[in-house]
Design a protein around this motif. Structure first.
Motif, PDB file in Angstrom:
ATOM      1  N   UNK A   1     -18.656  33.655 -37.553  1.00  0.00           N
ATOM      2  CA  UNK A   1     -18.496  35.104 -37.701  1.00  0.00           C
ATOM      3  C   UNK A   1     -18.597  35.831 -36.377  1.00  0.00           C
ATOM      4  N   UNK A   2     -19.848  36.145 -35.977  1.00  0.00           N
ATOM      5  CA  UNK A   2     -20.068  36.934 -34.765  1.00  0.00           C
ATOM      6  C   UNK A   2     -21.341  36.476 -34.079  1.00  0.00           C
ATOM      7  N   UNK A   3     -21.309  36.471 -32.762  1.00  0.00           N
ATOM      8  CA  UNK A   3     -22.518  36.242 -31.982  1.00  0.00           C
ATOM      9  C   UNK A   3     -22.853  37.531 -31.249  1.00  0.00           C
ATOM     10  N   UNK A   4     -24.063  38.014 -31.466  1.00  0.00           N
ATOM     11  CA  UNK A   4     -24.600  39.188 -30.764  1.00  0.00           C
ATOM     12  C   UNK A   4     -25.381  38.645 -29.571  1.00  0.00           C
ATOM     13  N   UNK A   5     -25.056  39.135 -28.366  1.00  0.00           N
ATOM     14  CA  UNK A   5     -25.718  38.673 -27.155  1.00  0.00           C
ATOM     15  C   UNK A   5     -26.376  39.862 -26.462  1.00  0.00           C
ATOM     16  N   UNK A  45     -24.978  44.285 -23.778  1.00  0.00           N
ATOM     17  CA  UNK A  45     -24.856  43.866 -25.170  1.00  0.00           C
ATOM     18  C   UNK A  45     -23.419  43.418 -25.391  1.00  0.00           C
ATOM     19  N   UNK A  46     -23.240  42.356 -26.173  1.00  0.00           N
ATOM     20  CA  UNK A  46     -21.888  41.882 -26.482  1.00  0.00           C
ATOM     21  C   UNK A  46     -21.815  41.398 -27.917  1.00  0.00           C
ATOM     22  N   UNK A  47     -20.678  41.610 -28.510  1.00  0.00           N
ATOM     23  CA  UNK A  47     -20.344  41.007 -29.794  1.00  0.00           C
ATOM     24  C   UNK A  47     -19.123  40.131 -29.555  1.00  0.00           C
ATOM     25  N   UNK A  48     -19.245  38.846 -29.871  1.00  0.00           N
ATOM     26  CA  UNK A  48     -18.127  37.939 -29.672  1.00  0.00           C
ATOM     27  C   UNK A  48     -17.840  37.191 -30.968  1.00  0.00           C
ATOM     28  N   UNK A  63     -17.751  44.325 -38.730  1.00  0.00           N
ATOM     29  CA  UNK A  63     -18.831  44.576 -39.690  1.00  0.00           C
ATOM     30  C   UNK A  63     -20.181  44.665 -38.975  1.00  0.00           C
ATOM     31  N   UNK A  64     -20.397  43.784 -38.013  1.00  0.00           N
ATOM     32  CA  UNK A  64     -21.651  43.804 -37.249  1.00  0.00           C
ATOM     33  C   UNK A  64     -21.722  45.087 -36.423  1.00  0.00           C
ATOM     34  N   UNK A  65     -20.608  45.462 -35.818  1.00  0.00           N
ATOM     35  CA  UNK A  65     -20.561  46.696 -35.032  1.00  0.00           C
ATOM     36  C   UNK A  65     -20.881  47.909 -35.909  1.00  0.00           C
ATOM     37  N   UNK A  66     -20.299  47.973 -37.096  1.00  0.00           N
ATOM     38  CA  UNK A  66     -20.562  49.086 -38.018  1.00  0.00           C
ATOM     39  C   UNK A  66     -22.040  49.127 -38.403  1.00  0.00           C
ATOM     40  N   UNK A  67     -22.625  47.959 -38.619  1.00  0.00           N
ATOM     41  CA  UNK A  67     -24.049  47.892 -38.944  1.00  0.00           C
ATOM     42  C   UNK A  67     -24.890  48.451 -37.795  1.00  0.00           C
ATOM     43  N   UNK A  68     -24.597  48.028 -36.580  1.00  0.00           N
ATOM     44  CA  UNK A  68     -25.357  48.477 -35.409  1.00  0.00           C
ATOM     45  C   UNK A  68     -25.221  49.981 -35.183  1.00  0.00           C
ATOM     46  N   UNK A  69     -24.109  50.560 -35.624  1.00  0.00           N
ATOM     47  CA  UNK A  69     -23.873  51.999 -35.446  1.00  0.00           C
ATOM     48  C   UNK A  69     -24.446  52.834 -36.590  1.00  0.00           C
ATOM     49  N   UNK A  70     -25.056  52.201 -37.572  1.00  0.00           N
ATOM     50  CA  UNK A  70     -25.565  52.909 -38.749  1.00  0.00           C
ATOM     51  C   UNK A  70     -27.052  53.249 -38.559  1.00  0.00           C
ATOM     52  N   UNK A  71     -27.399  54.539 -38.500  1.00  0.00           N
ATOM     53  CA  UNK A  71     -28.807  54.912 -38.336  1.00  0.00           C
ATOM     54  C   UNK A  71     -29.703  54.349 -39.446  1.00  0.00           C
ATOM     55  N   UNK A  72     -29.182  54.209 -40.661  1.00  0.00           N
ATOM     56  CA  UNK A  72     -29.982  53.658 -41.757  1.00  0.00           C
ATOM     57  C   UNK A  72     -30.392  52.214 -41.465  1.00  0.00           C
ATOM     58  N   UNK A  73     -29.508  51.451 -40.831  1.00  0.00           N
ATOM     59  CA  UNK A  73     -29.851  50.081 -40.440  1.00  0.00           C
ATOM     60  C   UNK A  73     -30.977  50.105 -39.411  1.00  0.00           C
ATOM     61  N   UNK A  74     -30.861  50.965 -38.410  1.00  0.00           N
ATOM     62  CA  UNK A  74     -31.886  51.032 -37.363  1.00  0.00           C
ATOM     63  C   UNK A  74     -33.236  51.445 -37.949  1.00  0.00           C
ATOM     64  N   UNK A  75     -33.220  52.348 -38.921  1.00  0.00           N
ATOM     65  CA  UNK A  75     -34.467  52.772 -39.563  1.00  0.00           C
ATOM     66  C   UNK A  75     -35.060  51.643 -40.404  1.00  0.00           C
ATOM     67  N   UNK A  95     -27.792  36.006 -31.169  1.00  0.00           N
ATOM     68  CA  UNK A  95     -28.065  36.054 -32.597  1.00  0.00           C
ATOM     69  C   UNK A  95     -26.758  35.848 -33.354  1.00  0.00           C
ATOM     70  N   UNK A  96     -26.674  34.824 -34.194  1.00  0.00           N
ATOM     71  CA  UNK A  96     -25.448  34.590 -34.975  1.00  0.00           C
ATOM     72  C   UNK A  96     -25.452  35.382 -36.276  1.00  0.00           C
ATOM     73  N   UNK A  97     -24.325  35.939 -36.619  1.00  0.00           N
ATOM     74  CA  UNK A  97     -24.157  36.640 -37.893  1.00  0.00           C
ATOM     75  C   UNK A  97     -22.955  36.065 -38.623  1.00  0.00           C
TER      76      UNK A  97
END
Length: 160
Positions: A113-117, A105-108, A15-27, A7-9
């Protein structure tokens, strides 16, 4: 059955890592996926985090063979262990059901920007129909990732 998705971001990896670590994003993702209920816990761990997302999902629309195993709703527990902002592991289980997905899981960094794998090995232990059920599980995971990507793209643009 193996499954891989990228998934490209249009945002930096941190920034992508912070988003993934945010419970509000997951909800927010769960709401977009029309999950019946969700409990999310995120625990910092060194330069990474541990996440547990315990969800009740509606099984409407699943084929009869899958509904026979899952019921009207099914519980999915997602565990992610991010060692740092670049890599982690994932496990998806359905307590009491013969299904499991495990992987990495990987962020590269990328030009945009970033690719989530996400790479998974999906297993369903039901004689004779395991392959069909694994394919169905992969399709559901893939559909969930499509929704997550749409929510994530909007999140990173400030739509929270």
């Amino acid at each position: 059955m193996r499954h891989s998705r990228e998934l490209p971001y249009d945002a930096a990896p941190d920034e992508v890592f912070a988003m993934l670590a945010d419970p509000a994003f997951r909800e927010k993702v769960a709401a977009a996926q029309e999950v019946v209920s969700i409990e999310v816990s995120v625990t910092p761990a060194g330069s990474g985090f541990s996440l547990v997302s315990d969800q009740v999902q509606n099984t409407a629309g699943l084929p009869a063979i899958a509904k026979k195993i899952a019921g009207d709703t099914t519980r999915a527990v997602v565990r992610e262990e991010w060692a740092d902002a670049t890599s982690g592991t994932i496990e998806i289980t359905a307590p009491g059901k013969p299904t499991r997905a495990v992987g990495s899981l990987r962020l590269t960094p990328s030009a945009a920007g970033t690719t989530y794998v996400q790479e998974l090995e999906v297993t369903v232990k039901v004689p004779l129909v395991a392959g069909k059920l694994e394919k169905l599980m992969v399709d559901n995971i893939d559909a969930g990732l499509t929704v997550e990507h749409a929510v994530g793209t909007a999140w990173l643009k400030g739509e929270r």
